[in-house]
Motif scaffolding. Structure first.
Motif, short mmCIF file in Angstrom:
data_model
loop_
_atom_site.label_atom_id
_atom_site.label_comp_id
_atom_site.label_asym_id
_atom_site.label_seq_id
_atom_site.Cartn_x
_atom_site.Cartn_y
_atom_site.Cartn_z
N TRP A 111 -18.27 -2.00 -0.97
CA TRP A 111 -17.35 -1.97 -2.11
C TRP A 111 -16.32 -3.06 -1.86
O TRP A 111 -15.80 -3.18 -0.75
N THR A 112 -15.97 -3.82 -2.89
CA THR A 112 -14.95 -4.85 -2.77
C THR A 112 -13.98 -4.71 -3.94
O THR A 112 -14.42 -4.55 -5.09
N GLY A 113 -12.69 -4.78 -3.65
CA GLY A 113 -11.67 -4.72 -4.69
C GLY A 113 -10.30 -5.02 -4.11
O GLY A 113 -10.13 -5.12 -2.90
N THR A 114 -9.35 -5.18 -5.00
CA THR A 114 -7.99 -5.48 -4.56
C THR A 114 -7.15 -4.20 -4.52
O THR A 114 -7.36 -3.28 -5.31
N GLY A 138 -6.22 1.24 -5.53
CA GLY A 138 -7.01 0.14 -6.05
C GLY A 138 -6.37 -0.44 -7.30
O GLY A 138 -5.74 0.27 -8.08
N ALA A 141 -11.17 -3.10 -10.96
CA ALA A 141 -12.49 -2.54 -10.66
C ALA A 141 -12.78 -2.59 -9.17
O ALA A 141 -12.29 -3.45 -8.44
N LEU A 142 -13.61 -1.66 -8.75
CA LEU A 142 -14.14 -1.63 -7.39
C LEU A 142 -15.63 -1.94 -7.52
O LEU A 142 -16.39 -1.17 -8.11
#
Length: 149
Positions: A111-114, A138, A141-142
């Motif tokens: 999973w990648t997100g800010t 978060g 979006a993830l």
């Protein structure tokens, strides 16, 4: 009977992006506890059966939004503390990645997100090792990406 293939704790890890293109990922080496929470919010309606008006209406739910967040906790050294502190002070979200270190066939990916850091707690007990807990939320979006085959 088929038994599941268990995922050892060292196969679920958190990484911090450096903001470069392409992104260089730094393993949060001393983060011994990682929690990722995916949340769905719903709007509900009570819907009658138009063909049988005496029937008790049922609830119908419509997904209205998604969100995510979590926490990372463990021990900390001064170098990594500086990065966590910078994330906690940042007014812009920071890129993080949460990896399931397995092949795609075994459910692996990332999973990648800010994230925005909501709170950063630093603690020690009885002259022991300094520990930290970093609660994050978060932002946006993830994204999930399957691991390589």
């Amino acid at each position: 009977m088929t038994t599941p293939t268990l995922l050892p704790g060292n196969r679920f890890r958190a990484y911090r992006g450096d903001g470069a293109t392409p992104t260089n990922w730094a393993f949060l080496c001393l983060g011994t506890s990682v929690t990722l929470t995916l949340t769905n919010a719903f709007e509900d309606a009570t819907v009658p059966d138009c063909d049988e008006p005496l029937k008790i209406p049922v609830r119908k739910s419509v997904l209205s939004s998604t969100s995510w967040g979590g926490r990372i906790a463990g021990q900390v050294d001064a170098t990594r503390l500086a990065k966590l502190r910078a994330d906690a002070e940042s007014q812009t979200p920071v890129l993080y990645q949460f990896r399931v270190d397995q092949s795609a066939a075994n459910g692996g990916g990332a999973w990648t997100g800010t994230v925005f850091v909501e709170n950063l707690e630093i603690a020690k007990t009885n002259n022991g090792i300094v520990g930290f807990t970093c609660q994050f939320r978060g932002d946006g979006a993830l994204a999930w990406a399957d691991a390589a085959a």
